[in-house]
Scaffold this motif. Structure first.
Motif, PDB file in Angstrom:
ATOM      1  N   LYS A   1      71.262  50.133  63.721  1.00  0.00           N
ATOM      2  CA  LYS A   1      70.968  48.775  64.329  1.00  0.00           C
ATOM      3  C   LYS A   1      72.280  48.145  65.266  1.00  0.00           C
ATOM      4  CE  LYS A   1      68.804  45.731  62.103  1.00  0.00           C
ATOM      5  NZ  LYS A   1      67.635  44.987  62.667  1.00  0.00           N
ATOM      6  N   LEU A   2      73.441  48.435  64.817  1.00  0.00           N
ATOM      7  CA  LEU A   2      74.572  47.960  65.783  1.00  0.00           C
ATOM      8  C   LEU A   2      74.758  48.927  66.892  1.00  0.00           C
ATOM      9  CD1 LEU A   2      77.283  46.985  62.893  1.00  0.00           C
ATOM     10  CD2 LEU A   2      75.929  45.447  64.487  1.00  0.00           C
ATOM     11  N   LYS A   3      74.318  50.222  66.620  1.00  0.00           N
ATOM     12  CA  LYS A   3      74.508  51.049  67.859  1.00  0.00           C
ATOM     13  C   LYS A   3      73.579  50.680  69.007  1.00  0.00           C
ATOM     14  CE  LYS A   3      75.652  55.548  65.612  1.00  0.00           C
ATOM     15  NZ  LYS A   3      75.288  56.755  65.029  1.00  0.00           N
ATOM     16  N   TYR A   4      72.472  50.137  68.532  1.00  0.00           N
ATOM     17  CA  TYR A   4      71.674  49.629  69.528  1.00  0.00           C
ATOM     18  C   TYR A   4      72.055  48.053  70.071  1.00  0.00           C
ATOM     19  CZ  TYR A   4      67.269  47.546  71.557  1.00  0.00           C
ATOM     20  OH  TYR A   4      66.292  46.998  72.283  1.00  0.00           O
ATOM     21  N   ILE A   5      72.361  47.073  69.223  1.00  0.00           N
ATOM     22  CA  ILE A   5      72.708  45.969  69.896  1.00  0.00           C
ATOM     23  C   ILE A   5      74.338  45.917  70.517  1.00  0.00           C
ATOM     24  CG2 ILE A   5      73.089  43.573  68.890  1.00  0.00           C
ATOM     25  CD1 ILE A   5      71.075  43.964  66.574  1.00  0.00           C
ATOM     26  N   TYR A   6      75.067  46.836  69.831  1.00  0.00           N
ATOM     27  CA  TYR A   6      76.635  46.496  70.185  1.00  0.00           C
ATOM     28  C   TYR A   6      77.076  47.970  69.969  1.00  0.00           C
ATOM     29  CZ  TYR A   6      81.370  44.656  70.310  1.00  0.00           C
ATOM     30  OH  TYR A   6      82.757  44.623  70.788  1.00  0.00           O
ATOM     31  N   PRO A   7      76.723  48.669  71.162  1.00  0.00           N
ATOM     32  CA  PRO A   7      77.227  50.134  71.104  1.00  0.00           C
ATOM     33  C   PRO A   7      78.643  50.254  70.910  1.00  0.00           C
ATOM     34  CG  PRO A   7      75.737  49.649  72.831  1.00  0.00           C
ATOM     35  CD  PRO A   7      75.980  48.644  72.343  1.00  0.00           C
ATOM     36  N   ALA A   8      79.511  49.634  71.242  1.00  0.00           N
ATOM     37  CA  ALA A   8      80.932  49.434  71.070  1.00  0.00           C
ATOM     38  C   ALA A   8      81.523  49.017  69.925  1.00  0.00           C
ATOM     39  CB  ALA A   8      81.737  49.038  72.288  1.00  0.00           C
ATOM     40  N   TRP A   9      80.708  48.807  68.881  1.00  0.00           N
ATOM     41  CA  TRP A   9      81.261  48.036  67.893  1.00  0.00           C
ATOM     42  C   TRP A   9      82.421  48.947  66.914  1.00  0.00           C
ATOM     43  CZ3 TRP A   9      81.313  50.133  62.748  1.00  0.00           C
ATOM     44  CH2 TRP A   9      80.523  50.854  62.191  1.00  0.00           C
ATOM     45  N   GLU A  10      82.378  50.276  67.121  1.00  0.00           N
ATOM     46  CA  GLU A  10      83.269  51.096  66.272  1.00  0.00           C
ATOM     47  C   GLU A  10      84.675  51.015  66.887  1.00  0.00           C
ATOM     48  OE1 GLU A  10      81.741  55.010  64.439  1.00  0.00           O
ATOM     49  OE2 GLU A  10      80.387  54.868  66.423  1.00  0.00           O
ATOM     50  N   GLN A  11      84.845  50.652  68.296  1.00  0.00           N
ATOM     51  CA  GLN A  11      86.192  50.525  68.917  1.00  0.00           C
ATOM     52  C   GLN A  11      86.578  49.031  68.826  1.00  0.00           C
ATOM     53  OE1 GLN A  11      83.422  52.334  70.822  1.00  0.00           O
ATOM     54  NE2 GLN A  11      84.548  54.085  69.677  1.00  0.00           N
ATOM     55  N   ASP A  12      85.879  48.170  68.297  1.00  0.00           N
ATOM     56  CA  ASP A  12      86.239  46.967  67.903  1.00  0.00           C
ATOM     57  C   ASP A  12      87.284  46.819  66.742  1.00  0.00           C
ATOM     58  OD1 ASP A  12      86.349  44.168  67.826  1.00  0.00           O
ATOM     59  OD2 ASP A  12      84.402  43.621  68.840  1.00  0.00           O
ATOM     60  N   LYS A  13      88.196  46.479  66.899  1.00  0.00           N
ATOM     61  CA  LYS A  13      89.073  46.204  65.863  1.00  0.00           C
ATOM     62  C   LYS A  13      88.987  45.006  64.925  1.00  0.00           C
ATOM     63  CE  LYS A  13      92.543  49.267  67.679  1.00  0.00           C
ATOM     64  NZ  LYS A  13      94.121  49.497  68.086  1.00  0.00           N
ATOM     65  N   ARG A  14      88.167  44.080  65.433  1.00  0.00           N
ATOM     66  CA  ARG A  14      87.724  42.968  64.614  1.00  0.00           C
ATOM     67  C   ARG A  14      86.733  43.263  63.680  1.00  0.00           C
ATOM     68  NH1 ARG A  14      87.016  39.604  70.097  1.00  0.00           N
ATOM     69  NH2 ARG A  14      86.068  41.486  70.521  1.00  0.00           N
ATOM     70  N   ILE A  15      86.175  44.307  63.666  1.00  0.00           N
ATOM     71  CA  ILE A  15      84.980  44.864  62.640  1.00  0.00           C
ATOM     72  C   ILE A  15      85.553  45.680  61.875  1.00  0.00           C
ATOM     73  CG2 ILE A  15      82.782  45.385  62.484  1.00  0.00           C
ATOM     74  CD1 ILE A  15      82.150  44.543  65.362  1.00  0.00           C
ATOM     75  N   LEU A  16      85.526  45.595  60.472  1.00  0.00           N
ATOM     76  CA  LEU A  16      85.911  46.295  59.605  1.00  0.00           C
ATOM     77  C   LEU A  16      84.394  46.556  58.579  1.00  0.00           C
ATOM     78  CD1 LEU A  16      87.605  48.299  57.945  1.00  0.00           C
ATOM     79  CD2 LEU A  16      88.697  46.211  56.536  1.00  0.00           C
ATOM     80  N   LEU A  17      83.784  47.512  58.888  1.00  0.00           N
ATOM     81  CA  LEU A  17      82.510  47.807  58.303  1.00  0.00           C
ATOM     82  C   LEU A  17      82.480  48.969  57.282  1.00  0.00           C
ATOM     83  CD1 LEU A  17      78.953  47.445  59.926  1.00  0.00           C
ATOM     84  CD2 LEU A  17      79.350  49.505  58.744  1.00  0.00           C
ATOM     85  N   LYS A  18      81.949  49.037  56.006  1.00  0.00           N
ATOM     86  CA  LYS A  18      82.022  49.891  55.061  1.00  0.00           C
ATOM     87  C   LYS A  18      80.815  49.766  54.189  1.00  0.00           C
ATOM     88  CE  LYS A  18      86.784  51.276  54.776  1.00  0.00           C
ATOM     89  NZ  LYS A  18      87.976  51.342  53.612  1.00  0.00           N
ATOM     90  N   PRO A  19      80.329  50.870  53.488  1.00  0.00           N
ATOM     91  CA  PRO A  19      79.237  50.571  52.571  1.00  0.00           C
ATOM     92  C   PRO A  19      79.573  50.085  51.296  1.00  0.00           C
ATOM     93  CG  PRO A  19      79.587  53.104  52.995  1.00  0.00           C
ATOM     94  CD  PRO A  19      80.481  52.250  53.872  1.00  0.00           C
ATOM     95  N   TYR A  20      81.021  50.004  50.811  1.00  0.00           N
ATOM     96  CA  TYR A  20      81.670  49.494  49.891  1.00  0.00           C
ATOM     97  C   TYR A  20      82.975  49.550  49.900  1.00  0.00           C
ATOM     98  CZ  TYR A  20      82.184  48.527  44.680  1.00  0.00           C
ATOM     99  OH  TYR A  20      82.859  47.944  43.590  1.00  0.00           O
ATOM    100  N   PHE A  21      83.691  48.470  49.557  1.00  0.00           N
ATOM    101  CA  PHE A  21      85.015  48.271  49.397  1.00  0.00           C
ATOM    102  C   PHE A  21      85.541  48.497  47.847  1.00  0.00           C
ATOM    103  CE2 PHE A  21      83.907  46.398  53.400  1.00  0.00           C
ATOM    104  CZ  PHE A  21      85.172  46.698  54.112  1.00  0.00           C
ATOM    105  N   ASP A  22      86.256  49.370  47.611  1.00  0.00           N
ATOM    106  CA  ASP A  22      87.014  49.610  46.532  1.00  0.00           C
ATOM    107  C   ASP A  22      87.948  48.174  45.880  1.00  0.00           C
ATOM    108  OD1 ASP A  22      85.755  51.715  45.226  1.00  0.00           O
ATOM    109  OD2 ASP A  22      87.061  53.030  46.422  1.00  0.00           O
ATOM    110  N   ASP A  23      88.614  47.710  47.073  1.00  0.00           N
ATOM    111  CA  ASP A  23      89.583  46.538  46.800  1.00  0.00           C
ATOM    112  C   ASP A  23      88.857  45.431  47.314  1.00  0.00           C
ATOM    113  OD1 ASP A  23      91.819  45.089  46.669  1.00  0.00           O
ATOM    114  OD2 ASP A  23      92.722  45.977  48.292  1.00  0.00           O
TER     115      ASP A  23
END
Length: 370
Positions: free
Chosen positions: A238-260
Motif C-alpha cells: 500500500k505504501l509503495k503506491y501511496i508514498y513510493p519513497a517511504w523507505e528513504q524517509d528516515k522519519r519512518i521506522l516500519l517493521k512487522p514487530y519490535f522486540d524492544d
C-alpha cells in the motif's frame, strides 16, 4: 534441596502478551530472589519462546480456548482440558512447588484446577477492567488476587484483593525518551507510535497507511509503525503506491514487530493502539498520549471497558474500530499535533495512572503464603 532453590514456584499464563509479559515479570522477580521458577504454558504459543529466552524450564499443557458452541468441538476440548489437568497434577507432584502464580486465561486453567485438587496455594492476577472467565470462576480459592483496575473488584469472590496495576518490565523506569530514540536510530522530535499488538491490527494499519505521507512530510512527525507479522507485506504494498519513497524517509521506522517495545513506547509522544490492558499499562508507564481503538471481538468486551476507563480518566482518546478511517484519524492526530496543551493533558493523566510496583506487591503475596 540446594539453598538457592529453597522455594519453588510455578508461573502460568499464555496465549497473548497481556497474559505472558506480566507472568514473566513476576517470574523474573522471583528468580532474582533465588527461587526456582518453572513456566507452565502451551508450547504452541509465544510463551515457549519467551520462557526459553529467559532460561526457565517449560512445562507444556495442551489446552486451547473454550469453544462457545455446544457441539463435538466442545466435547473434544473438554477431554483435552482433562488431560491437561492430569499433566498439571503430575507436574505438581514431581516438582513440588511452594505456590503457583497465574495470570488468568485458558492456558492457566489446567494448573489452577490441579492446584485446587492437590491443595497447592495459588495467587491470581487479572489485567483487565472486566476480569476473564477463568479469574471469575477460580479466584474464590486463591490466597490472594491482584487486579490492574479497581472496577474489577466487583466481579471477584475473594476478600484478599490488591489493586496493584499490571506488572511491567523494569526498563520502563530506567530508560528516558532521548536514549529510547537513540536506541531506535531516531531524532529527538515529536514521535508517533502505531501498533496493533504482535499480530497487528488491519483497521489501524489501513487508516495510518493512507495518511502516513502527509503526517511525516507536512508536520515533520517521526512514525514508528508496527504492522504485525501477518500484515507487513500488505502495508508495504500500500505504501509503495501511496508514498513510493517511504523507505528513504528516515522519519519512518516500519517493521512487522519490535522486540524492544520499551524503547518504542518510551521514544513516543503519541500512541495509536488497541486497548489491551498490558498495552495501556505500558503506555501509562511511558507517559504517552494515546488514541485507543479497541478490538471489537475481544472476550467479554474487555478492550472497550479498558478504553472507557482511560477516556474517563482523561488519559486517552477512544475511537471505535468501525469508525476508524483515514480522515477521522487525521483529525484526531492533528488535534494533538497542533495543540500541545491537549497532548500534554493526556500525557500527564496517563503518567498519573501509571503503577510501577505491581510486581513487588504480587511477589510479597506469594512470599507470605509459603
Amino acid at each position: 534441596m540446594p539453598e538457592a532453590y529453597k522455594r519453588i514456584y510455578f508461573v502460568t499464563g499464555g496465549g497473548t502478551g497481556g497474559h505472558i509479559y506480566p507472568a514473566m515479570a513476576v517470574a523474573d522477580a522471583l528468580s532474582s530472589k533465588g527461587a526456582k521458577v518453572y513456566y507452565v504454558g502451551n508450547k504452541r504459543n509465544m510463551e515457549l519462546y519467551l520462557a526459553q529466552q529467559k532460561g526457565y524450564k517449560f512445562l507444556h499443557v495442551g489446552v486451547s480456548g473454550m469453544p462457545r458452541k455446544l457441539n463435538l468441538k466442545l466435547l473434544y476440548w473438554g477431554i483435552r482440558l482433562l488431560r491437561a489437568v492430569m499433566y498439571s497434577i503430575k507436574y505438581i507432584k514431581k516438582y513440588k512447588p511452594n505456590a503457583v502464580f497465574a495470570t488468568g486465561g485458558y492456558v492457566s486453567a489446567p494448573m489452577l484446577f490441579a492446584c485446587i485438587i492437590t491443595k497447592t496455594p495459588y495467587v491470581m492476577h487479572d489485567c483487565d477492567a472486566m476480569p476473564g472467565l477463568v479469574t471469575r470462576r477460580l479466584s474464590k480459592r486463591a490466597k490472594c488476587v491482584s487486579l490492574a483496575f479497581d472496577r474489577a473488584k466487583r466481579y471477584i469472590p475473594n476478600k484478599n484483593i490488591i489493586i496493584a496495576g499490571n506488572p511491567i518490565r523494569d526498563g520502563f523506569q530506567v530508560i528516558n525518551k532521548t536514549d529510547a530514540r537513540s536506541n531506535l536510530g531516531l531524532n529527538n522530535k515529536l514521535t508517533l507510535a502505531v501498533m496493533g499488538g504482535s499480530q497487528g491490527a488491519r483497521t489501524i494499519n489501513n487508516a495510518m497507511s493512507e495518511i502516513l505521507r502527509e503526517i511525516v512530510q507536512e508536520y515533520d512527525v517521526q512514525v514508528i509503525f508496527q504492522t504485525g507479522k501477518r500484515n507487513y507485506d500488505e502495508v508495504v504494498d500500500k505504501l509503495k503506491y501511496i508514498y513510493p519513497a517511504w523507505e528513504q524517509d528516515k522519519r519512518i521506522l516500519l517493521k512487522p514487530y519490535f522486540d524492544d517495545m520499551i524503547s518504542v513506547l518510551k521514544a513516543s509522544d503519541i500512541v495509536i493502539s488497541r486497548a489491551g490492558s498490558l498495552s495501556i499499562s505500558e503506555i501509562c508507564a511511558s507517559g504517552c498520549a494515546s488514541i485507543l481503538v479497541p478490538y471489537p471481538y475481544a472476550a467479554a468486551n474487555h478492550q472497550r471497558i479498558n478504553a472507557k476507563y482511560m477516556l474517563d480518566n482523561g488519559a486517552s482518546i477512544y475511537i471505535e474500530d468501525r469508525d476508524l478511517e483515514p480522515n477521522n484519524l487525521r483529525d484526531i492526530l492533528l488535534l494533538m499535533i497542533k495543540n500541545p496543551i491537549k497532548m500534554n493533558y493526556l500525557k500527564q493523566n496517563a503518567d498519573y495512572l501509571a503503577k510501577y510496583d505491581a510486581t513487588e506487591k504480587i511477589v510479597e503475596c506469594l512470599e507470605k503464603i509459603v
